[in-house]
Design a protein around this motif. Structure first.
Motif, PDB file in Angstrom:
ATOM      1  N   GLY A 118       0.803  -1.211   0.000  1.00  0.00           N
ATOM      2  CA  GLY A 118       0.000   0.000   0.000  1.00  0.00           C
ATOM      3  C   GLY A 118       0.838   1.264   0.000  1.00  0.00           C
ATOM      4  N   PHE A 119       1.881   1.271   0.825  1.00  0.00           N
ATOM      5  CA  PHE A 119       2.770   2.433   0.918  1.00  0.00           C
ATOM      6  C   PHE A 119       3.500   2.662  -0.402  1.00  0.00           C
ATOM      7  CE2 PHE A 119       7.071   4.071   2.323  1.00  0.00           C
ATOM      8  CZ  PHE A 119       6.649   5.377   2.511  1.00  0.00           C
ATOM      9  N   ALA A 120       3.988   1.570  -0.999  1.00  0.00           N
ATOM     10  CA  ALA A 120       4.734   1.683  -2.252  1.00  0.00           C
ATOM     11  C   ALA A 120       3.838   2.156  -3.391  1.00  0.00           C
ATOM     12  CB  ALA A 120       5.359   0.339  -2.606  1.00  0.00           C
ATOM     13  N   ALA A 121       2.571   1.740  -3.385  1.00  0.00           N
ATOM     14  CA  ALA A 121       1.650   2.133  -4.457  1.00  0.00           C
ATOM     15  C   ALA A 121       1.453   3.644  -4.494  1.00  0.00           C
ATOM     16  CB  ALA A 121       0.308   1.431  -4.275  1.00  0.00           C
ATOM     17  N   SER A 171      -5.357   5.916  -7.769  1.00  0.00           N
ATOM     18  CA  SER A 171      -4.488   5.422  -6.694  1.00  0.00           C
ATOM     19  C   SER A 171      -5.217   4.448  -5.774  1.00  0.00           C
ATOM     20  CB  SER A 171      -3.917   6.592  -5.884  1.00  0.00           C
ATOM     21  OG  SER A 171      -4.948   7.353  -5.282  1.00  0.00           O
ATOM     22  N   THR A 172      -6.543   4.599  -5.640  1.00  0.00           N
ATOM     23  CA  THR A 172      -7.282   3.666  -4.771  1.00  0.00           C
ATOM     24  C   THR A 172      -7.197   2.240  -5.290  1.00  0.00           C
ATOM     25  OG1 THR A 172      -8.802   5.411  -4.053  1.00  0.00           O
ATOM     26  CG2 THR A 172      -9.526   3.126  -3.744  1.00  0.00           C
ATOM     27  N   PRO A 173      -7.572   1.970  -6.569  1.00  0.00           N
ATOM     28  CA  PRO A 173      -7.398   0.593  -7.048  1.00  0.00           C
ATOM     29  C   PRO A 173      -5.936   0.177  -7.113  1.00  0.00           C
ATOM     30  CG  PRO A 173      -8.078   2.043  -8.842  1.00  0.00           C
ATOM     31  CD  PRO A 173      -8.244   2.807  -7.577  1.00  0.00           C
ATOM     32  N   THR A 174      -5.033   1.140  -7.352  1.00  0.00           N
ATOM     33  CA  THR A 174      -3.612   0.808  -7.385  1.00  0.00           C
ATOM     34  C   THR A 174      -3.141   0.334  -6.014  1.00  0.00           C
ATOM     35  OG1 THR A 174      -3.193   2.441  -9.130  1.00  0.00           O
ATOM     36  CG2 THR A 174      -1.307   1.709  -7.850  1.00  0.00           C
ATOM     37  N   PHE A 225      -8.421  -6.093  -9.104  1.00  0.00           N
ATOM     38  CA  PHE A 225      -8.021  -4.709  -8.837  1.00  0.00           C
ATOM     39  C   PHE A 225      -7.171  -4.161  -9.980  1.00  0.00           C
ATOM     40  CE2 PHE A 225      -8.558  -6.753  -4.664  1.00  0.00           C
ATOM     41  CZ  PHE A 225      -9.546  -5.938  -4.143  1.00  0.00           C
ATOM     42  N   ASP A 226      -6.349  -5.011 -10.590  1.00  0.00           N
ATOM     43  CA  ASP A 226      -5.543  -4.587 -11.722  1.00  0.00           C
ATOM     44  C   ASP A 226      -6.437  -4.229 -12.903  1.00  0.00           C
ATOM     45  OD1 ASP A 226      -2.600  -4.654 -12.890  1.00  0.00           O
ATOM     46  OD2 ASP A 226      -3.895  -5.589 -14.386  1.00  0.00           O
ATOM     47  N   ASN A 227      -7.485  -5.023 -13.111  1.00  0.00           N
ATOM     48  CA  ASN A 227      -8.433  -4.788 -14.199  1.00  0.00           C
ATOM     49  C   ASN A 227      -9.118  -3.432 -14.026  1.00  0.00           C
ATOM     50  OD1 ASN A 227     -10.815  -4.908 -15.886  1.00  0.00           O
ATOM     51  ND2 ASN A 227     -10.484  -7.118 -16.044  1.00  0.00           N
ATOM     52  N   VAL A 228      -9.624  -3.187 -12.837  1.00  0.00           N
ATOM     53  CA  VAL A 228     -10.304  -1.920 -12.558  1.00  0.00           C
ATOM     54  C   VAL A 228      -9.326  -0.754 -12.644  1.00  0.00           C
ATOM     55  CG1 VAL A 228     -11.534  -0.598 -10.789  1.00  0.00           C
ATOM     56  CG2 VAL A 228     -12.118  -3.002 -11.175  1.00  0.00           C
ATOM     57  N   PHE A 248     -13.545   4.623  -7.910  1.00  0.00           N
ATOM     58  CA  PHE A 248     -13.085   3.238  -7.972  1.00  0.00           C
ATOM     59  C   PHE A 248     -14.242   2.268  -7.769  1.00  0.00           C
ATOM     60  CE2 PHE A 248     -12.104  -0.284  -5.032  1.00  0.00           C
ATOM     61  CZ  PHE A 248     -11.435  -1.125  -5.906  1.00  0.00           C
ATOM     62  N   MET A 249     -15.080   2.531  -6.769  1.00  0.00           N
ATOM     63  CA  MET A 249     -16.193   1.622  -6.489  1.00  0.00           C
ATOM     64  C   MET A 249     -17.206   1.618  -7.623  1.00  0.00           C
ATOM     65  SD  MET A 249     -17.277  -0.711  -4.582  1.00  0.00           S
ATOM     66  CE  MET A 249     -16.091  -0.523  -3.247  1.00  0.00           C
ATOM     67  N   ASP A 250     -17.428   2.788  -8.233  1.00  0.00           N
ATOM     68  CA  ASP A 250     -18.340   2.866  -9.379  1.00  0.00           C
ATOM     69  C   ASP A 250     -17.803   2.007 -10.529  1.00  0.00           C
ATOM     70  OD1 ASP A 250     -20.514   3.964 -11.027  1.00  0.00           O
ATOM     71  OD2 ASP A 250     -18.926   5.063 -12.054  1.00  0.00           O
ATOM     72  N   CYS A 251     -16.520   2.101 -10.783  1.00  0.00           N
ATOM     73  CA  CYS A 251     -15.894   1.303 -11.838  1.00  0.00           C
ATOM     74  C   CYS A 251     -15.966  -0.187 -11.506  1.00  0.00           C
ATOM     75  CB  CYS A 251     -14.434   1.741 -12.014  1.00  0.00           C
ATOM     76  SG  CYS A 251     -13.574   0.914 -13.373  1.00  0.00           S
ATOM     77  N   PHE A 252     -15.723  -0.511 -10.253  1.00  0.00           N
ATOM     78  CA  PHE A 252     -15.745  -1.906  -9.809  1.00  0.00           C
ATOM     79  C   PHE A 252     -17.136  -2.507  -9.990  1.00  0.00           C
ATOM     80  CE2 PHE A 252     -15.091  -5.550  -7.109  1.00  0.00           C
ATOM     81  CZ  PHE A 252     -13.721  -5.762  -7.138  1.00  0.00           C
TER      82      PHE A 252
END
Length: 298
Positions: A118-121, A171-174, A225-228, A248-252
């Motif tokens: 998470g930190f690295a993303a 960044s959220t899905p990332t 998550f990668d797909n989204v 992100f949630m809308d896309c998911f």
């Protein structure tokens, strides 16, 4: 003692980043095909594009060089993202081993993996955004194409045209993807090595076997998550000035509704082919570089 710790931590980050850059240089064409699969499967329920067809068409129309589109962004991403995640994880593992007298429990390995990912993303998201856009630019309508000439051009234009904080779009899905992939990759790799050694003793190929185990779990956990993330980061404004996805949630959720649950796993075989070699090369490179730099001085 205290004088040795600081260089050791710095070394963890240098080794992690170098290993990631080596692996990315090898698997970049596979990553390019994976992104194209996800783009072609967007919004189409049951879509199963063929990676070999995409590979053949890309080489036929644009040449082999197109497969390396965004390599500079990919290397920058490894220099930021993988340097941070591998260095942070290894440093936490060193600390955990010291606190637990040499044996780090599985749950702590998982916790360290999640935090490091998470930190690295957060650190690597700007380079990741530039990479996705450069790899998917040719799939957009001509009027919407950005025609970035390189990672520096991409990042400078993103800041100028969309604002500084837009570099963290997606960044959220990332972050979720990074936490998922690290949860499946880093902790399980160390755990698999321990369990295989305990049950079968040391044997040739134990690191490769552990890498494959880790890569499989990393793919299962992270591909949705990668797909989204790919859809979210490549999107361009519609004629009315709005974006296709609000969050992100809308896309998911819209991906689930339009493509079905299995739509999250479009390109799974290609993703495995991309992640497994990357995981193996990264993890083996880390072990190899550690063996060189951590040799006891005579």
């Amino acid at each position: 003692m205290s004088g040795d710790k600081k260089p050791s931590i710095i070394k963890n980050y240098i080794i992690g980043g170098a290993a990631g850059m080596i692996a990315t240089s090898v698997v970049q064409p596979i990553d390019f095909v994976k992104v194209q699969l996800q783009i072609k499967g967007e919004g189409v329920k049951g879509a199963r594009p063929n990676p070999f067809t995409i590979l053949k068409q890309t080489i036929s129309e644009f040449g082999v060089r197109r497969l390396y589109t965004g390599l500079d962004s990919a290397l920058l991403r490894q220099a930021t993202y993988t340097t941070t995640r591998m260095g942070t994880y290894k440093s936490l593992m060193d600390w955990g081993a010291e606190m637990n007298k040499g044996v780090v429990p599985a749950w702590q390995k998982g916790a360290y993996s999640l935090f490091a990912g998470g930190f690295a993303a957060l650190i690597g998201n700007p380079a990741d955004l530039a990479l996705i856009r450069m790899q998917s630019d040719h799939t957009l309508p001509e009027a919407q194409r950005r025609h970035y000439t390189g990672v520096v051009n991409a990042l400078s234009r993103i800041i100028k045209e969309e604002g500084f904080f837009s570099m963290w779009r997606g960044s959220t899905p990332t972050i979720y993807r990074a936490m998922a992939i690290n949860f499946g990759m880093l902790g399980p790799y160390d755990q698999a090595k321990e369990m295989l050694t305990k049950n079968f003793g040391e044997f040739n190929g134990i690191r490769i076997a552990s890498s494959f185990i880790a890569a499989f779990f990393a793919c299962v956990f992270s591909l949705p998550f990668d797909n989204v993330k790919t859809k979210f980061q490549r999107m361009a404004k519609k004629p009315d000035g709005t974006y296709p996805y609000k969050s992100f949630m809308d896309c998911f959720m819209r991906s689930l509704r339009n493509e079905g649950f299995l739509g999250y796993y479009v390109g799974f075989s290609t993703y495995v082919v991309r992640i497994a070699p990357h995981a193996i090369i990264t993890l083996l490179s880390v072990d190899f570089l550690n063996s060189i730099f951590n040799k006891p001085k005579k």
